[in-house]
Scaffold this motif. Structure first.
Motif, PDB file in Angstrom:
ATOM      1  N   HIS A  77       0.843  -1.204   0.000  1.00 48.33           N
ATOM      2  CA  HIS A  77       0.000   0.000   0.000  1.00 48.33           C
ATOM      3  C   HIS A  77       0.875   1.249   0.000  1.00 48.33           C
ATOM      4  CE1 HIS A  77      -3.147  -2.778   0.786  1.00 48.33           C
ATOM      5  NE2 HIS A  77      -3.163  -2.707   2.098  1.00 48.33           N
ATOM      6  N   SER A  78       1.924   1.227   0.816  1.00 48.21           N
ATOM      7  CA  SER A  78       2.803   2.387   0.942  1.00 48.21           C
ATOM      8  C   SER A  78       3.435   2.747  -0.399  1.00 48.21           C
ATOM      9  CB  SER A  78       3.883   2.096   1.985  1.00 48.21           C
ATOM     10  OG  SER A  78       4.707   3.222   2.169  1.00 48.21           O
ATOM     11  N   ALA A  79       3.954   1.755  -1.099  1.00 48.43           N
ATOM     12  CA  ALA A  79       4.602   2.018  -2.393  1.00 48.43           C
ATOM     13  C   ALA A  79       3.641   2.702  -3.356  1.00 48.43           C
ATOM     14  CB  ALA A  79       5.132   0.715  -2.987  1.00 48.43           C
ATOM     15  N   ARG A  80       2.434   2.185  -3.431  1.00 52.59           N
ATOM     16  CA  ARG A  80       1.470   2.744  -4.381  1.00 52.59           C
ATOM     17  C   ARG A  80       0.949   4.108  -3.932  1.00 52.59           C
ATOM     18  NH1 ARG A  80      -2.701  -1.804  -5.886  1.00 52.59           N
ATOM     19  NH2 ARG A  80      -3.269  -0.290  -7.504  1.00 52.59           N
ATOM     20  N   LEU A  81       0.742   4.297  -2.629  1.00 53.51           N
ATOM     21  CA  LEU A  81       0.291   5.600  -2.133  1.00 53.51           C
ATOM     22  C   LEU A  81       1.379   6.656  -2.296  1.00 53.51           C
ATOM     23  CD1 LEU A  81      -1.684   4.394   0.991  1.00 53.51           C
ATOM     24  CD2 LEU A  81      -2.656   5.627  -0.962  1.00 53.51           C
ATOM     25  N   PHE A  82       2.643   6.287  -2.060  1.00 52.26           N
ATOM     26  CA  PHE A  82       3.733   7.235  -2.283  1.00 52.26           C
ATOM     27  C   PHE A  82       3.797   7.643  -3.745  1.00 52.26           C
ATOM     28  CE2 PHE A  82       5.519   6.396   1.916  1.00 52.26           C
ATOM     29  CZ  PHE A  82       6.086   7.626   2.219  1.00 52.26           C
ATOM     30  N   GLU A  83       3.618   6.698  -4.647  1.00 48.95           N
ATOM     31  CA  GLU A  83       3.621   7.018  -6.076  1.00 48.95           C
ATOM     32  C   GLU A  83       2.532   8.037  -6.391  1.00 48.95           C
ATOM     33  OE1 GLU A  83       2.882   4.765 -10.350  1.00 48.95           O
ATOM     34  OE2 GLU A  83       3.371   3.557  -8.602  1.00 48.95           O
ATOM     35  N   PHE A  84       1.338   7.822  -5.867  1.00 51.95           N
ATOM     36  CA  PHE A  84       0.220   8.728  -6.079  1.00 51.95           C
ATOM     37  C   PHE A  84       0.516  10.113  -5.487  1.00 51.95           C
ATOM     38  CE2 PHE A  84      -3.626  10.725  -4.415  1.00 51.95           C
ATOM     39  CZ  PHE A  84      -4.391  10.837  -5.558  1.00 51.95           C
ATOM     40  N   LEU A  85       0.944  10.157  -4.230  1.00 58.59           N
ATOM     41  CA  LEU A  85       1.127  11.428  -3.534  1.00 58.59           C
ATOM     42  C   LEU A  85       2.278  12.255  -4.107  1.00 58.59           C
ATOM     43  CD1 LEU A  85       0.518  10.273   0.134  1.00 58.59           C
ATOM     44  CD2 LEU A  85      -0.994  11.702  -1.268  1.00 58.59           C
ATOM     45  N   THR A  86       3.379  11.615  -4.465  1.00 54.89           N
ATOM     46  CA  THR A  86       4.496  12.385  -5.030  1.00 54.89           C
ATOM     47  C   THR A  86       4.094  13.018  -6.353  1.00 54.89           C
ATOM     48  OG1 THR A  86       5.459  10.381  -5.998  1.00 54.89           O
ATOM     49  CG2 THR A  86       6.332  11.087  -3.863  1.00 54.89           C
ATOM     50  N   LYS A  87       3.334  12.277  -7.136  1.00 51.32           N
ATOM     51  CA  LYS A  87       2.871  12.808  -8.423  1.00 51.32           C
ATOM     52  C   LYS A  87       1.878  13.953  -8.217  1.00 51.32           C
ATOM     53  CE  LYS A  87       0.276  11.503 -12.538  1.00 51.32           C
ATOM     54  NZ  LYS A  87      -0.577  10.482 -13.139  1.00 51.32           N
ATOM     55  N   GLU A  88       0.900  13.744  -7.361  1.00 49.47           N
ATOM     56  CA  GLU A  88      -0.163  14.743  -7.160  1.00 49.47           C
ATOM     57  C   GLU A  88       0.329  16.009  -6.456  1.00 49.47           C
ATOM     58  OE1 GLU A  88      -3.428  15.011  -7.966  1.00 49.47           O
ATOM     59  OE2 GLU A  88      -3.615  13.088  -8.990  1.00 49.47           O
ATOM     60  N   LEU A  89       1.193  15.840  -5.449  1.00 49.07           N
ATOM     61  CA  LEU A  89       1.606  16.982  -4.635  1.00 49.07           C
ATOM     62  C   LEU A  89       2.937  17.584  -5.064  1.00 49.07           C
ATOM     63  CD1 LEU A  89       0.606  15.652  -1.109  1.00 49.07           C
ATOM     64  CD2 LEU A  89      -0.657  17.273  -2.549  1.00 49.07           C
ATOM     65  N   GLY A  90       3.679  16.878  -5.920  1.00 48.85           N
ATOM     66  CA  GLY A  90       4.971  17.379  -6.347  1.00 48.85           C
ATOM     67  C   GLY A  90       5.999  17.391  -5.227  1.00 48.85           C
ATOM     68  N   LEU A  91       5.873  16.469  -4.292  1.00 51.44           N
ATOM     69  CA  LEU A  91       6.806  16.377  -3.170  1.00 51.44           C
ATOM     70  C   LEU A  91       7.690  15.143  -3.329  1.00 51.44           C
ATOM     71  CD1 LEU A  91       4.370  17.097  -0.191  1.00 51.44           C
ATOM     72  CD2 LEU A  91       5.963  18.692  -1.259  1.00 51.44           C
ATOM     73  N   ASP A  92       8.904  15.214  -2.792  1.00 58.68           N
ATOM     74  CA  ASP A  92       9.769  14.044  -2.749  1.00 58.68           C
ATOM     75  C   ASP A  92       9.261  13.090  -1.677  1.00 58.68           C
ATOM     76  OD1 ASP A  92      11.488  15.026  -4.711  1.00 58.68           O
ATOM     77  OD2 ASP A  92      12.801  16.001  -3.234  1.00 58.68           O
ATOM     78  N   GLN A  93       9.617  11.824  -1.795  1.00 52.98           N
ATOM     79  CA  GLN A  93       9.164  10.820  -0.827  1.00 52.98           C
ATOM     80  C   GLN A  93       9.598  11.140   0.594  1.00 52.98           C
ATOM     81  OE1 GLN A  93       9.981   6.773  -1.849  1.00 52.98           O
ATOM     82  NE2 GLN A  93       8.633   6.803  -3.616  1.00 52.98           N
ATOM     83  N   ASP A  94      10.760  11.772   0.761  1.00 56.96           N
ATOM     84  CA  ASP A  94      11.224  12.060   2.120  1.00 56.96           C
ATOM     85  C   ASP A  94      10.454  13.200   2.782  1.00 56.96           C
ATOM     86  OD1 ASP A  94      12.352  14.089   0.568  1.00 56.96           O
ATOM     87  OD2 ASP A  94      14.241  14.082   1.669  1.00 56.96           O
ATOM     88  N   ARG A  95       9.521  13.812   2.067  1.00 61.62           N
ATOM     89  CA  ARG A  95       8.683  14.876   2.632  1.00 61.62           C
ATOM     90  C   ARG A  95       7.250  14.395   2.902  1.00 61.62           C
ATOM     91  NH1 ARG A  95      10.925  17.361   5.428  1.00 61.62           N
ATOM     92  NH2 ARG A  95       9.344  18.980   5.419  1.00 61.62           N
ATOM     93  N   ILE A  96       7.044  13.098   2.797  1.00 59.73           N
ATOM     94  CA  ILE A  96       5.725  12.507   3.010  1.00 59.73           C
ATOM     95  C   ILE A  96       5.847  11.384   4.039  1.00 59.73           C
ATOM     96  CG2 ILE A  96       3.808  11.254   1.941  1.00 59.73           C
ATOM     97  CD1 ILE A  96       4.693  12.546  -0.752  1.00 59.73           C
ATOM     98  N   ILE A  97       4.894  11.328   4.941  1.00 57.44           N
ATOM     99  CA  ILE A  97       4.800  10.249   5.931  1.00 57.44           C
ATOM    100  C   ILE A  97       3.411   9.631   5.794  1.00 57.44           C
ATOM    101  CG2 ILE A  97       4.710   9.705   8.405  1.00 57.44           C
ATOM    102  CD1 ILE A  97       7.490  10.471   7.576  1.00 57.44           C
ATOM    103  N   ILE A  98       3.343   8.308   5.851  1.00 57.34           N
ATOM    104  CA  ILE A  98       2.054   7.605   5.833  1.00 57.34           C
ATOM    105  C   ILE A  98       1.949   6.787   7.109  1.00 57.34           C
ATOM    106  CG2 ILE A  98       0.583   5.924   4.656  1.00 57.34           C
ATOM    107  CD1 ILE A  98       2.041   6.624   2.048  1.00 57.34           C
ATOM    108  N   ARG A  99       0.811   6.898   7.778  1.00 55.69           N
ATOM    109  CA  ARG A  99       0.536   6.097   8.987  1.00 55.69           C
ATOM    110  C   ARG A  99      -0.656   5.202   8.708  1.00 55.69           C
ATOM    111  NH1 ARG A  99      -0.695  10.106  13.438  1.00 55.69           N
ATOM    112  NH2 ARG A  99      -1.560  11.281  11.720  1.00 55.69           N
TER     113      ARG A  99
END
Length: 118
Positions: A77-99
């Motif tokens: 889930h994390s891999a796919r959600l990170f892919e979605f969020l980085t694309k949508e928000l224009g943020l690098d993975q190290d600027r996103i946390i998922i709980r």
């Protein structure tokens, strides 16, 4: 019945329009749940820091019955959600946390009862 809460310090005008709807669709596909059962809250413009830095960032809380209870599930889930969020928000993975928080049916109220009895 997944619940998603996306908090970000990005101002509202930097958050793509309709993101909450696309987040519901993405989460439904990722978690294997019907889209009409997914609930999303988007809160932009918050005072936030990730990894001690107030640079643009986001935190996603994913709560659901039955699909976020193991490390193996959440890794995918994390891999796919990170892919979605980085694309949508224009943020690098190290600027996103998922709980991830697993829920039990008795913890969700609906139609005057709890999911256990629906």
């Amino acid at each position: 019945m997944p619940f998603l809460e996306l908090d970000t310090n990005l101002p509202a005008d930097r958050v793509p329009a309709g993101l909450e709807k696309r987040l519901c669709a993405a989460a439904a596909a990722i978690l294997g749940k019907p889209e009409n059962r997914v609930n999303a809250t988007l809160r932009p413009g918050l005072a936030m820091a990730v990894n001690g830095s107030p640079e643009p960032c986001a935190q996603l809380l994913v709560s659901s019955i039955g699909v976020v209870g193991t490390a193996e599930e959440n890794r995918g889930h994390s891999a796919r959600l990170f892919e979605f969020l980085t694309k949508e928000l224009g943020l690098d993975q190290d600027r996103i946390i998922i709980r991830f928080f697993p829920l039990e049916p008795w913890q969700i109220g609906k139609k005057g009862t709890v999911m256990t009895f629906l």
